[in-house]
Design a protein around this motif. Structure first.
Motif, PDB file in Angstrom:
ATOM      1  N   THR A 152       0.735  -1.217  -0.095  1.00  0.00           N
ATOM      2  CA  THR A 152      -0.056   0.167  -0.156  1.00  0.00           C
ATOM      3  C   THR A 152       0.968   1.380   0.028  1.00  0.00           C
ATOM      4  O   THR A 152       2.125   1.314   0.066  1.00  0.00           O
ATOM      5  CB  THR A 152      -0.973   0.030   1.201  1.00  0.00           C
ATOM      6  N   ALA A 153       0.195   2.310  -0.065  1.00  0.00           N
ATOM      7  CA  ALA A 153       1.016   3.651  -0.223  1.00  0.00           C
ATOM      8  C   ALA A 153       1.690   3.897   0.927  1.00  0.00           C
ATOM      9  O   ALA A 153       1.528   3.606   1.995  1.00  0.00           O
ATOM     10  CB  ALA A 153       0.021   4.881  -0.428  1.00  0.00           C
ATOM     11  N   ALA A 170       8.216   5.491   2.466  1.00  0.00           N
ATOM     12  CA  ALA A 170       8.343   4.006   1.988  1.00  0.00           C
ATOM     13  C   ALA A 170       7.053   3.395   1.512  1.00  0.00           C
ATOM     14  O   ALA A 170       6.144   3.683   2.159  1.00  0.00           O
ATOM     15  CB  ALA A 170       9.227   3.437   2.761  1.00  0.00           C
ATOM     16  N   ALA A 171       7.008   2.618   0.524  1.00  0.00           N
ATOM     17  CA  ALA A 171       5.816   1.871   0.324  1.00  0.00           C
ATOM     18  C   ALA A 171       5.627   0.808   1.329  1.00  0.00           C
ATOM     19  O   ALA A 171       6.636   0.403   1.967  1.00  0.00           O
ATOM     20  CB  ALA A 171       5.965   1.155  -1.150  1.00  0.00           C
ATOM     21  N   GLY A 223       7.614   3.469  -8.559  1.00  0.00           N
ATOM     22  CA  GLY A 223       8.230   4.434  -8.327  1.00  0.00           C
ATOM     23  C   GLY A 223       8.714   4.785  -6.796  1.00  0.00           C
ATOM     24  O   GLY A 223       9.135   5.788  -6.367  1.00  0.00           O
ATOM     25  N   HIS A 224       8.591   3.749  -6.066  1.00  0.00           N
ATOM     26  CA  HIS A 224       8.946   3.683  -4.751  1.00  0.00           C
ATOM     27  C   HIS A 224      10.464   3.166  -4.437  1.00  0.00           C
ATOM     28  O   HIS A 224      10.782   2.056  -4.489  1.00  0.00           O
ATOM     29  CB  HIS A 224       7.911   2.970  -3.814  1.00  0.00           C
ATOM     30  N   ASP A 225      11.415   4.088  -3.716  1.00  0.00           N
ATOM     31  CA  ASP A 225      12.585   3.587  -3.704  1.00  0.00           C
ATOM     32  C   ASP A 225      12.910   2.766  -2.319  1.00  0.00           C
ATOM     33  O   ASP A 225      13.826   1.975  -2.370  1.00  0.00           O
ATOM     34  CB  ASP A 225      13.753   4.640  -3.414  1.00  0.00           C
ATOM     35  N   ARG A 226      11.943   2.675  -1.466  1.00  0.00           N
ATOM     36  CA  ARG A 226      12.159   1.665  -0.405  1.00  0.00           C
ATOM     37  C   ARG A 226      10.846   1.166   0.026  1.00  0.00           C
ATOM     38  O   ARG A 226       9.807   1.788  -0.214  1.00  0.00           O
ATOM     39  CB  ARG A 226      12.574   2.765   0.826  1.00  0.00           C
ATOM     40  N   CYS A 227      10.853   0.174   0.748  1.00  0.00           N
ATOM     41  CA  CYS A 227      10.005  -0.673   1.252  1.00  0.00           C
ATOM     42  C   CYS A 227       9.906  -0.771   2.700  1.00  0.00           C
ATOM     43  O   CYS A 227      11.071  -0.780   3.072  1.00  0.00           O
ATOM     44  CB  CYS A 227       9.613  -2.079   0.699  1.00  0.00           C
ATOM     45  N   ALA A 271      13.732  -1.829   3.949  1.00  0.00           N
ATOM     46  CA  ALA A 271      14.773  -2.293   2.774  1.00  0.00           C
ATOM     47  C   ALA A 271      14.843  -1.053   1.624  1.00  0.00           C
ATOM     48  O   ALA A 271      13.628  -0.618   1.113  1.00  0.00           O
ATOM     49  CB  ALA A 271      14.463  -3.498   2.070  1.00  0.00           C
ATOM     50  N   GLY A 272      15.903  -0.627   1.037  1.00  0.00           N
ATOM     51  CA  GLY A 272      16.138  -0.105  -0.033  1.00  0.00           C
ATOM     52  C   GLY A 272      15.809  -0.872  -1.435  1.00  0.00           C
ATOM     53  O   GLY A 272      15.943  -2.178  -1.224  1.00  0.00           O
ATOM     54  N   VAL A 273      15.328  -0.287  -2.585  1.00  0.00           N
ATOM     55  CA  VAL A 273      14.876  -1.216  -3.856  1.00  0.00           C
ATOM     56  C   VAL A 273      16.176  -0.712  -4.693  1.00  0.00           C
ATOM     57  O   VAL A 273      16.583   0.291  -4.950  1.00  0.00           O
ATOM     58  CB  VAL A 273      13.643  -0.517  -4.224  1.00  0.00           C
ATOM     59  N   ALA A 274      16.720  -2.034  -5.075  1.00  0.00           N
ATOM     60  CA  ALA A 274      17.754  -1.784  -5.983  1.00  0.00           C
ATOM     61  C   ALA A 274      17.383  -1.487  -7.424  1.00  0.00           C
ATOM     62  O   ALA A 274      16.350  -1.995  -8.066  1.00  0.00           O
ATOM     63  CB  ALA A 274      18.521  -3.195  -6.227  1.00  0.00           C
ATOM     64  N   ARG A 275      17.902  -0.646  -7.975  1.00  0.00           N
ATOM     65  CA  ARG A 275      17.572  -0.220  -9.364  1.00  0.00           C
ATOM     66  C   ARG A 275      18.498  -0.350 -10.325  1.00  0.00           C
ATOM     67  O   ARG A 275      19.681  -0.599 -10.234  1.00  0.00           O
ATOM     68  CB  ARG A 275      17.028   1.351  -9.431  1.00  0.00           C
TER      69      ARG A 275
END
Length: 164
Positions: free
Chosen positions: A71-72, A82-83, A115-119, A160-164
Motif C-alpha cells: 500500500t501507499a 516508503a511503500a 516509483g518507490h525507492d524503499r519498502c 529495505a531499499g529497492v535496487a534499481r
C-alpha cells in the motif's frame, strides 16, 4: 502440488482481495495457534481499503496460495515515504516451498516499478520464520519495538531499499 506449479501474478479484482483476506485470517490463526478471528478479518479488510500500490498473488489456477499487499507510503500508521508491505501470507499447506520469498521479491519489484525507492513492513519480534525471510531479502529493523494493535506482541518496523 506445490513447487514450481504456482504462478506469481499481479491482481486487482475484488474477488481475489476477498480470497486473500480469507487466506490471511487462516494463516494468522495457524501461526498463532488460535481460532480464526473476526478482528483479524476486519483489520485485513481495512488494509485492503488503503491506497494500493500492488497486490501480488500466487496460485495454481485456483484459490490464492499466497499474496503480498503493498500500500501507499504512510499507510502503515507512521509517517514514511516508503511503500508499505501491508500483508504477506502463504497458506499453511503451501509453506516451505519458496513461495513467500518469491512473493516478497515480486512485491518489492512492484513497489519499485511504481516509483518507490524503499519498502517497509511491520513484523512481530517473535516470528522467527518471517524475520529470517525479511533479513535474507535485505530488510533491516528500524527503531524500537511497539505493541501490535491486535495482540500487543512486540512488533518492529523493517525497511529495505529497492535496487534499481
Amino acid at each position: 502440488m506445490i513447487g514450481s506449479s504456482f504462478v506469481v501474478r499481479t491482481a486487482d479484482d475484488e474477488s481475489t482481495a476477498d480470497a486473500c483476506v480469507a487466506l490471511w485470517v487462516a494463516a494468522v490463526a495457524d501461526r498463532d495457534g488460535v481460532p480464526a478471528s473476526d478482528a483479524v478479518r476486519a483489520r485485513a479488510h481495512e488494509k485492503f481499503a488503503a491506497e494500493r500500490v500492488a497486490l501480488v498473488v500466487a496460485d495454481d489456477g485456483g484459490a490464492p496460495l499466497g499474496f503480498a499487499l503493498v500500500t501507499a507510503p504512510g499507510s502503515g500508521g507512521t509517517p514514511s515515504d516508503a511503500a508499505y508491505l501491508s500483508l504477506l501470507a502463504v497458506a499453511p499447506s503451501a509453506q516451505g516451498h519458496g513461495l513467500g520469498r518469491r512473493l516478497l521479491a515480486a512485491a518489492v519489484d512492484a513497489a519499485a516499478a511504481a516509483g518507490h525507492d524503499r519498502c517497509e513492513l511491520h513484523a512481530l519480534d517473535d516470528n522467527a520464520p518471517a524475520l529470517a525471510l525479511y533479513t535474507s531479502a535485505g530488510f533491516r529493523p528500524v527503531g524500537e519495538p511497539f505493541p501490535h494493535a491486535l495482540n500487543g506482541r512486540p512488533t518492529r518496523v523493517w525497511q529495505a531499499g529497492v535496487a534499481r
